[in-house]
Design a protein around this motif. Structure first.
Motif, PDB file in Angstrom:
ATOM      1  N   GLY A   1       0.846  -1.200   0.000  1.00  0.00           N
ATOM      2  CA  GLY A   1       0.000   0.000   0.000  1.00  0.00           C
ATOM      3  C   GLY A   1       0.870   1.233   0.000  1.00  0.00           C
ATOM      4  O   GLY A   1       0.472   2.301   0.489  1.00  0.00           O
TER       5      GLY A   1
ATOM      6  N   GLY B   1      -0.340   4.609  -1.120  1.00  0.00           N
ATOM      7  CA  GLY B   1      -1.490   5.163  -0.403  1.00  0.00           C
ATOM      8  C   GLY B   1      -1.056   6.298   0.511  1.00  0.00           C
ATOM      9  O   GLY B   1       0.126   6.669   0.552  1.00  0.00           O
TER      10      GLY B   1
ATOM     11  N   VAL C   1      -0.906   6.581   3.971  1.00  0.00           N
ATOM     12  CA  VAL C   1       0.029   6.219   5.044  1.00  0.00           C
ATOM     13  C   VAL C   1       1.329   5.687   4.439  1.00  0.00           C
ATOM     14  O   VAL C   1       2.433   6.123   4.808  1.00  0.00           O
ATOM     15  CB  VAL C   1      -0.608   5.157   5.977  1.00  0.00           C
ATOM     16  N   GLY C   2       1.192   4.746   3.488  1.00  0.00           N
ATOM     17  CA  GLY C   2       2.374   4.108   2.921  1.00  0.00           C
ATOM     18  C   GLY C   2       3.327   5.105   2.290  1.00  0.00           C
ATOM     19  O   GLY C   2       4.542   5.055   2.528  1.00  0.00           O
TER      20      GLY C   2
ATOM     21  N   LEU D   1      -2.548   0.526  -6.927  1.00  0.00           N
ATOM     22  CA  LEU D   1      -3.159   1.810  -7.307  1.00  0.00           C
ATOM     23  C   LEU D   1      -4.679   1.747  -7.397  1.00  0.00           C
ATOM     24  O   LEU D   1      -5.310   2.453  -8.174  1.00  0.00           O
ATOM     25  CB  LEU D   1      -2.558   2.326  -8.633  1.00  0.00           C
TER      26      LEU D   1
ATOM     27  N   ILE E   1      -1.261  -7.344  -3.625  1.00  0.00           N
ATOM     28  CA  ILE E   1      -0.942  -8.272  -2.531  1.00  0.00           C
ATOM     29  C   ILE E   1      -1.841  -9.500  -2.534  1.00  0.00           C
ATOM     30  O   ILE E   1      -1.566 -10.466  -1.844  1.00  0.00           O
ATOM     31  CB  ILE E   1      -0.916  -7.616  -1.134  1.00  0.00           C
TER      32      ILE E   1
ATOM     33  N   ALA F   1      -9.667   0.340   2.682  1.00  0.00           N
ATOM     34  CA  ALA F   1      -9.688   0.912   4.028  1.00  0.00           C
ATOM     35  C   ALA F   1     -11.034   1.523   4.424  1.00  0.00           C
ATOM     36  O   ALA F   1     -11.124   2.181   5.460  1.00  0.00           O
ATOM     37  CB  ALA F   1      -8.583   1.954   4.141  1.00  0.00           C
TER      38      ALA F   1
ATOM     39  N   THR G   1      -6.696  -1.451  12.851  1.00  0.00           N
ATOM     40  CA  THR G   1      -7.668  -0.360  13.004  1.00  0.00           C
ATOM     41  C   THR G   1      -8.451  -0.462  14.312  1.00  0.00           C
ATOM     42  O   THR G   1      -8.684  -1.565  14.820  1.00  0.00           O
ATOM     43  CB  THR G   1      -8.663  -0.391  11.819  1.00  0.00           C
TER      44      THR G   1
ATOM     45  N   TYR H   1     -14.890  -4.701   7.059  1.00  0.00           N
ATOM     46  CA  TYR H   1     -13.534  -4.135   7.112  1.00  0.00           C
ATOM     47  C   TYR H   1     -12.848  -4.489   8.439  1.00  0.00           C
ATOM     48  O   TYR H   1     -11.750  -5.031   8.459  1.00  0.00           O
ATOM     49  CB  TYR H   1     -13.627  -2.608   6.928  1.00  0.00           C
TER      50      TYR H   1
ATOM     51  N   GLY I   1      -6.596   4.698  15.265  1.00  0.00           N
ATOM     52  CA  GLY I   1      -7.820   5.493  15.125  1.00  0.00           C
ATOM     53  C   GLY I   1      -7.732   6.259  13.807  1.00  0.00           C
ATOM     54  O   GLY I   1      -7.004   5.857  12.893  1.00  0.00           O
TER      55      GLY I   1
ATOM     56  N   LEU J   1      -6.444   8.455  11.036  1.00  0.00           N
ATOM     57  CA  LEU J   1      -5.151   9.018  10.653  1.00  0.00           C
ATOM     58  C   LEU J   1      -5.421  10.073   9.590  1.00  0.00           C
ATOM     59  O   LEU J   1      -6.287   9.889   8.743  1.00  0.00           O
ATOM     60  CB  LEU J   1      -4.254   7.930  10.060  1.00  0.00           C
TER      61      LEU J   1
ATOM     62  N   GLN K   1      -3.677  12.777   1.980  1.00  0.00           N
ATOM     63  CA  GLN K   1      -4.747  11.785   2.146  1.00  0.00           C
ATOM     64  C   GLN K   1      -5.857  12.114   1.144  1.00  0.00           C
ATOM     65  O   GLN K   1      -6.340  13.246   1.104  1.00  0.00           O
ATOM     66  CB  GLN K   1      -5.313  11.831   3.567  1.00  0.00           C
TER      67      GLN K   1
HETATM   68  N1  LIG Z   1      -6.366   6.349   7.284  1.00  0.00           N
HETATM   69  C1  LIG Z   1      -6.928   5.968   8.420  1.00  0.00           C
HETATM   70  O1  LIG Z   1      -7.648   6.724   9.060  1.00  0.00           O
HETATM   71  C2  LIG Z   1      -6.656   4.587   8.965  1.00  0.00           C
HETATM   72  C3  LIG Z   1      -7.108   4.286  10.247  1.00  0.00           C
HETATM   73  C4  LIG Z   1      -6.860   3.016  10.776  1.00  0.00           C
HETATM   74  C5  LIG Z   1      -6.149   2.095  10.021  1.00  0.00           C
HETATM   75  N2  LIG Z   1      -5.726   2.413   8.779  1.00  0.00           N
HETATM   76  C6  LIG Z   1      -4.993   1.402   8.021  1.00  0.00           C
HETATM   77  O2  LIG Z   1      -3.784   1.965   7.563  1.00  0.00           O
HETATM   78  C7  LIG Z   1      -3.444   1.410   6.303  1.00  0.00           C
HETATM   79  C8  LIG Z   1      -3.205   2.510   5.319  1.00  0.00           C
HETATM   80  O3  LIG Z   1      -4.404   3.239   5.119  1.00  0.00           O
HETATM   81  P1  LIG Z   1      -4.438   4.535   4.219  1.00  0.00           P
HETATM   82  O4  LIG Z   1      -5.189   5.561   4.948  1.00  0.00           O
HETATM   83  O5  LIG Z   1      -3.083   4.848   3.724  1.00  0.00           O
HETATM   84  O6  LIG Z   1      -5.358   4.031   3.012  1.00  0.00           O
HETATM   85  P2  LIG Z   1      -5.128   4.297   1.457  1.00  0.00           P
HETATM   86  O7  LIG Z   1      -6.352   3.810   0.777  1.00  0.00           O
HETATM   87  O8  LIG Z   1      -4.699   5.699   1.216  1.00  0.00           O
HETATM   88  O9  LIG Z   1      -3.902   3.341   1.119  1.00  0.00           O
HETATM   89  C9  LIG Z   1      -4.029   1.972   0.914  1.00  0.00           C
HETATM   90  C10 LIG Z   1      -3.292   1.632  -0.358  1.00  0.00           C
HETATM   91  O10 LIG Z   1      -3.435   0.223  -0.587  1.00  0.00           O
HETATM   92  C11 LIG Z   1      -3.573   0.039  -1.969  1.00  0.00           C
HETATM   93  N3  LIG Z   1      -4.211  -1.257  -2.214  1.00  0.00           N
HETATM   94  C12 LIG Z   1      -5.521  -1.586  -2.086  1.00  0.00           C
HETATM   95  N4  LIG Z   1      -5.716  -2.874  -2.436  1.00  0.00           N
HETATM   96  C13 LIG Z   1      -4.495  -3.370  -2.768  1.00  0.00           C
HETATM   97  C14 LIG Z   1      -4.048  -4.621  -3.226  1.00  0.00           C
HETATM   98  N5  LIG Z   1      -4.893  -5.641  -3.381  1.00  0.00           N
HETATM   99  N6  LIG Z   1      -2.730  -4.792  -3.492  1.00  0.00           N
HETATM  100  C15 LIG Z   1      -1.856  -3.747  -3.349  1.00  0.00           C
HETATM  101  N7  LIG Z   1      -2.229  -2.534  -2.932  1.00  0.00           N
HETATM  102  C16 LIG Z   1      -3.534  -2.337  -2.638  1.00  0.00           C
HETATM  103  C17 LIG Z   1      -4.404   1.208  -2.463  1.00  0.00           C
HETATM  104  O11 LIG Z   1      -4.239   1.451  -3.847  1.00  0.00           O
HETATM  105  C18 LIG Z   1      -3.852   2.340  -1.615  1.00  0.00           C
HETATM  106  O12 LIG Z   1      -2.833   3.042  -2.284  1.00  0.00           O
HETATM  107  C19 LIG Z   1      -4.595   0.487   5.924  1.00  0.00           C
HETATM  108  O13 LIG Z   1      -4.240  -0.832   6.261  1.00  0.00           O
HETATM  109  C20 LIG Z   1      -5.730   0.954   6.770  1.00  0.00           C
HETATM  110  O14 LIG Z   1      -6.638  -0.079   7.036  1.00  0.00           O
HETATM  111  C21 LIG Z   1      -5.954   3.633   8.230  1.00  0.00           C
END
Ligand SMILES: NC(=O)c1ccc[n+]([C@@H]2O[C@H](COP(=O)([O-])OP(=O)(O)OC[C@H]3O[C@@H](n4cnc5c(N)ncnc54)[C@H](O)[C@@H]3O)[C@@H](O)[C@H]2O)c1
Length: 355
Positions: free
Chosen positions: A9, A12, A14-15, A37, A61, A83, A123, A173, A201, A203, A208
């Protein structure tokens, strides 16, 4: 010693933010972002990744073969996901299950092969909806607050801690994330992987790609920036529901620590969030957005709750703070200012995602 770190990810929110910061603070490290993507707007991060020296692999993945092209990895940060808390509720569950659970299993198997450490972005949504709704609360002019006396365990006026019940439904989820957590613990126990699970919680921060079902703080700021309508959904439609919000740079400091101190934290599960200090209700968020953007937008009141709505969630960070000394430093106003400046500076490229 140099490290090779895989961030699933990685394009994304966070990543990409973690990857870019890691590369800038540890230039000899090889940082690899793997992403399919799927999330709209993640493609905007590719240029940032490239410019900061993070290597991008277009991969999924859900496909174990997509890991075959990767070099030996020391640490995996599992930050890929579908997510949205509404995923699989308003449509078929296949994608969310196959990515959030099947994909994590592929990560675990890859970690075994490489002897990589694994840090998992879980989460707060692993906690069940009905139990959260049992939390005693008080209502003020602008928000719901957690009461200081509670009948259920794992909650105090400081928020929800890791002893909170896991009995009940939690959204597809949340369930995929909890199932992944369980398997991560098994792989640690029986195959000797080193692992850390962070139950995050809300993020947020710049980069974003906020939308109604995920990334609400950015969505709120963007709607004010472009002067567009909003709605207060649920709980009477008054915008009093509360979340704690954590800035991505605060999360980064924790993940950096965990990467380098995994031996002392191995096997642990932590609640990680902004905590009481950066908790905010929707109508308080509106006020911040009005002050920062100078705009006042129409907000419709929709009294009925939607599926998976919760009244209040605040992370109790006591365990993670005791274990690491980490605590959030960036407040609500600063977070919103960061988001506002980012939208203003990138409005032409961001509008097709955020507007
Ligand atoms: N943002 C928040 O508020 C929050 C809160 C709690 C937990 N999280 C967790 O943090 C992590 C990151 O979240 P985020 O906010 O960056 O979300 P995001 O959607 O911005 O990033 C997730 C990334 O994963 C990619 N992705 C989706 N399916 C995929 C696949 N099958 N193979 C490869 N890549 C794939 C998406 O293209 C995206 O770029 C997630 O695991 C999410 O569950 C986020």
């Amino acid at each position: 010693m140099s490290k090779t770190i895989l961030i699933t990810g990685g394009a994304g929110f966070v990543g990409s933010c973690l990857g870019i910061r890691l590369k800038s603070l540890y230039p000899p490290y090889k940082i690899i972002a793997l992403d399919n993507l799927k999330r709209r707007g993640s493609e905007l991060n590719l240029k940032r990744l490239r410019e900061s020296g993070v290597e991008f692999f277009h991969g999924d993945i859900r496909s174990p073969e997509d890991f075959n092209v990767l070099p030996k990895i020391d640490v995996i940060i599992e930050a890929s996901a579908e997510a949205s808390v509404l995923a699989g509720i308003d449509a078929a569950p296949d994608y969310v299950v196959n990515t959030n659970l099947g994909g994590t299993i592929n990560c675990l198997n890859f970690a075994l092969k490489n002897k990589s450490d694994l840090i998992f972005l879980s989460t707060s949504r692993v906690y069940p909806i009905e139990k959260i709704e049992e939390i005693e609360f008080e209502e003020t002019e602008t928000r719901f607050n957690i009461s200081s006396t509670q009948k259920i365990k794992g909650v105090s006026d400081q928020g929800i801690n890791e002893n909170f019940s896991l009995e009940g439904y939690r959204s597809i989820y949340g369930a995929t994330k909890l199932c992944s957590e369980l398997l991560i613990q098994e792989y640690r126990q029986f195959y000797g992987l080193k692992t850390i699970i962070n139950r995050c919680g809300v993020l947020t921060g710049a980069w974003q790609m906020g939308k109604a079902d995920q990334g609400i703080v950015v969505l709120w700021a963007a709607r004010h920036f472009w002067n567009q309508n909003l709605s207060y959904f649920g709980y009477g439609g008054r915008g009093k529901q509360v979340r704690d919000i954590l800035h991505i740079n605060d999360l980064y400091r924790l993940i950096d620590y965990q990467i380098h101190k995994i031996d002392s934290l191995n096997g642990q599960i932590f609640n990680v969030g902004g905590g009481l200090g950066t908790s905010v209700s929707l109508c308080e968020l509106t006020k911040y957005c009005q002050e920062i953007t100078g705009e006042k937008v129409p907000i419709e009141a929709v009294p009925e709750n939607r599926p998976a709505d919760i009244r209040i969630y605040v992370s109790d960070n006591s365990k993670i703070t005791k274990a690491t000394g980490w605590r959030p430093e960036i407040g609500v106003r600063e977070i919103l200012e960061d988001i506002y400046i980012w939208i203003k500076d990138h409005q032409s490229s961001l509008q097709y995602v955020l507007k």
